[in-house]
Design an enzyme around this catalytic site. Structure first.
Site, PDB file in Angstrom:
ATOM      1  N   LYS A 283       0.844  -1.189   0.000  1.00 59.39           N
ATOM      2  CA  LYS A 283       0.000   0.000   0.000  1.00 59.39           C
ATOM      3  C   LYS A 283       0.886   1.247   0.000  1.00 59.39           C
ATOM      4  CE  LYS A 283      -4.320   1.555   2.129  1.00 59.39           C
ATOM      5  NZ  LYS A 283      -5.302   1.324   3.195  1.00 59.39           N
ATOM      6  N   GLU A 368     -19.428  -4.782  11.453  1.00 55.65           N
ATOM      7  CA  GLU A 368     -20.325  -3.936  12.239  1.00 55.65           C
ATOM      8  C   GLU A 368     -21.397  -4.743  12.947  1.00 55.65           C
ATOM      9  OE1 GLU A 368     -18.490  -1.379   9.071  1.00 55.65           O
ATOM     10  OE2 GLU A 368     -19.427  -3.375   9.103  1.00 55.65           O
ATOM     11  N   ARG A 396     -25.315  -1.343   8.272  1.00 56.36           N
ATOM     12  CA  ARG A 396     -25.055  -2.777   8.101  1.00 56.36           C
ATOM     13  C   ARG A 396     -25.448  -3.580   9.343  1.00 56.36           C
ATOM     14  NH1 ARG A 396     -20.604  -3.257   4.163  1.00 56.36           N
ATOM     15  NH2 ARG A 396     -19.693  -4.962   5.338  1.00 56.36           N
TER      16      ARG A 396
END
Length: 629
Positions: A283, A368, A396
């Site tokens: 990344k 979540e 969610r």
């Protein structure tokens, strides 16, 4: 100097690039991304890490015939570059500009609109079944990060993908990060695969030996080993999770080696079942500040390329910073305070709490649903859980909020950051539904602060409330600093009257809209109107005692909220007026339309959707014609 990137102006143009120029093209793409994102802001580190992976996918696939689904989609900038949108990058994430996420209406090469995590495998699997049922033969691939693989929906999809008997390619982009550092068993599992030197050495030596066999026989054997459920990795690493689920595993592959990637994709394409290609990327690759601090450069505002520092200087604390400081304060005063986040410790402001009280901080990963029910269990056990999740991500966990928290009337605190308009990330991230989906739930208390001080006070109040769950919604960005002289103690279900006139117009404002209401009041004052301004504080329950009192004196009611109209605060007030037969009152609901709101600066979005002070003022003047106010 002529660049290779100059010749890429539409989908599949990359196939004309000479193989020896792939590395140069990758460098040009990275320079382009850094240069443009430094001006517009956007997702930087994740896109720098997937340049070669995206190039390889575009060399392997044909667009728009083949279907590529990006999980979350924030890492799709190179895909946009390679599909004819290069000249639109100056408008990235601006109003009416290029979206920072895949958008089907933007290009037929974008197979699926995304923005949230862990959805790609499910969506792509649906496309695979549609392809097979239609008798077609295009490629379908899903790109999912190792962070997104911590979401339960990804495993539900993998479980179903194991049943298919046609080709489906899943690319696991493993960079050891989501937004922050990954946590949990899957992160540890992938780390073991990445770092197993015994496996890598064995694989390398076996490949060298087989490649030395003349007549191409070695390559055939190697290909068969790659596709076999009893392939060479099983000889070294026992219990390969994906293979045990019934999904062929290929990897790990160097995600910055295009030739390796193409070989892996070609092998995967020959398998008539689901294949997971494990790709390891870095990344932030190619831009040192992002390589050294990928979490900081995950999503950035405009910045100086040489230093990596932002070019704008923030004034005052943000609501997130107020929350962060208050949580540390609460943690010091009460050992029962615990904090939960879903892979967002930095974004939600819980990093400081985690450093001070590591044993009371829980990052559950991109989960979540689990996080909310986990909090319910903590509450049953006598803890005081604070669940910090962005408004659009909390959607969610809706069933868990109802079934596990509200029905049990558990004292769970929901700190809902990014409520209201968030701006540049667009419709998948606008927090404009939480009043609608929370305010009608039995046992749920919903609050919204007018400024930073009030957020602090609401959190203190919520930490002492034991009769049920409390949700506090607050916006992204700078905390409003005015009205600090108005700081009456929080009292359950009671609003705060900021200014009161004996009659006329009453502005009933929720949270961030108190600031707008102050500006509207100034315009009305200048027009000679009598105006009362109320900071509602509580959306559920509403301060009905105050509403009854105001109904006797004020003929014009204006409700202001940064939420859609349907099911919002304005409709709750309308219901109150109807229920109590207040026919003499004219109500104006100031809210967002019942639409998905696209990206753009928040001030522009407010103006376009009628939430700016001038538009509200004009609407009030219009409804007061012929009405005594």
């Amino acid at each position: 100097m002529i660049q290779i990137l100059d010749d890429i102006n539409q989908a599949n143009d990359i196939k004309k690039v000479n193989q020896v120029d792939y590395k140069q093209l990758a460098r040009e793409i990275r320079r382009f991304l850094v240069k443009n994102i430094s001006k517009t802001g956007g997702h930087l580190a994740s896109n720098l890490g997937t340049v070669e992976l995206t190039m390889a996918l575009h060399l392997f696939m044909n667009f728009p015939e083949d279907k590529l689904v990006w999980d979350v989609g924030h890492q799709s900038y190179t895909h946009k570059l390679l599909t004819g949108r290069k000249n639109e990058f100056s408008t990235l994430r601006t109003y009416d500009g290029l979206s920072g996420f895949p958008k089907r209406k933007e290009s037929e090469c974008d197979a699926f609109d995304t923005g949230h995590s862990s959805t790609s495998i499910s969506a792509a699997l649906g496309m695979v079944k549609a392809r097979d049922l239609s008798g077609e033969d295009y490629k379908v691939a899903a790109v999912i990060g190792d962070g997104a693989l911590s979401g339960g929906m990804a495993y539900e999809a993998l479980n179903n993908a194991a049943r298919i008997q046609s080709n489906f390619m899943i690319i696991l982009n493993d960079n050891e990060m989501s937004i922050s550092e990954n946590v949990g068993g899957m992160a540890n599992y992938l780390g073991k695969i990445r770092t197993n030197s015994q496996y890598h050495n064995f694989k390398k030596s076996l490949e060298q030996s087989l490649n030395s066999i003349p007549g191409g026989m070695g390559n055939k054997i190697m290909d068969k080993l790659r596709r076999s459920k009893d392939s060479m990795k099983r000889l070294v690493i026992s219990g390969m999770l994906f293979e045990d689920m019934g999904i062929t595993y290929i990897g790990p592959i160097d995600g910055h080696d295009i030739n390796q990637l193409l070989m892996a994709f070609q092998s995967a394409a020959r398998v008539k079942e689901a294949v997971l290609v494990h790709v390891v990327t870095k990344k932030g690759k190619g831009y040192r500040p992002a390589e050294e601090n990928p979490s900081k450069y995950h999503g950035v505002d405009a910045f100086n390329i040489k230093t990596g520092n932002g070019v704008s200087h923030k004034k005052g604390k943000s609501y997130t910073e107020v929350f962060s400081e208050t949580m540390v304060e609460l943690g010091e005063k009460d050992e029962k305070i615990v904090a939960i986040t879903a892979a967002m410790p930095s974004g939600t402001g819980l990093n400081n709490f985690s450093k001070h009280y590591p044993n009371r901080f829980f990052d559950v990963g991109i989960a979540e649903e689990h996080g909310v029910t986990f909090a319910a269990g903590l509450a049953v056990g006598g803890m005081k859980p604070v669940v910090a999740i962005y408004s659009s991500f909390l959607q969610r966990a809706y069933d868990q909020i109802i079934h596990d928290v509200c029905i049990n009337s558990l004292p769970v605190i929901f700190a809902i950051d990014r409520s209201g308009l968030v701006g540049s990330d667009g419709e998948t991230h606008q927090g404009i539904f939480d009043i609608t989906y929370l305010s009608h739930l039995p046992s749920m208390t919903l609050m919204a602060p007018k400024n930073g001080n009030e957020l602090h006070d609401m959190l203190i109040y919520a930490s002492k409330y034991e009769k049920g769950p409390i949700a506090i919604r607050y916006p992204r960005g700078r905390a409003y600093e005015e009205l600090e002289e108005f700081r009456t103690p929080i009292e359950y279900g009671k609003s705060e009257v900021i200014y009161e006139a004996p009659q006329g117009i009453v502005l009933l404002a929720v949270g961030s809209m108190v600031e707008t209401a102050v500006q509207v009041k100034e315009l009305l004052d200048a027009d000679g109107r009598e105006v009362t301004l109320v900071n509602m504080r509580f959306i559920a329950p509403m301060d009905e005692e105050l509403l009854h009192r105001l109904a006797a004196t004020h003929a014009i009611w204006v409700t202001l909220e940064e939420n859609v109209k349907s099911g919002g605060f304005g409709e709750k007030v309308a219901g109150f007026l109807v229920e109590h037969n207040y026919q003499n009152i004219t109500q104006l609901i100031i809210s967002l339309p019942d639409e998905f709101i696209e990206q753009g600066d928040v001030s522009i979005l407010k103006e376009k959707n009628g939430l700016d002070e001038v538009t509200v003022f004009k609407k009030i003047l219009e409804i007061t014609k012929g009405v005594r106010a």
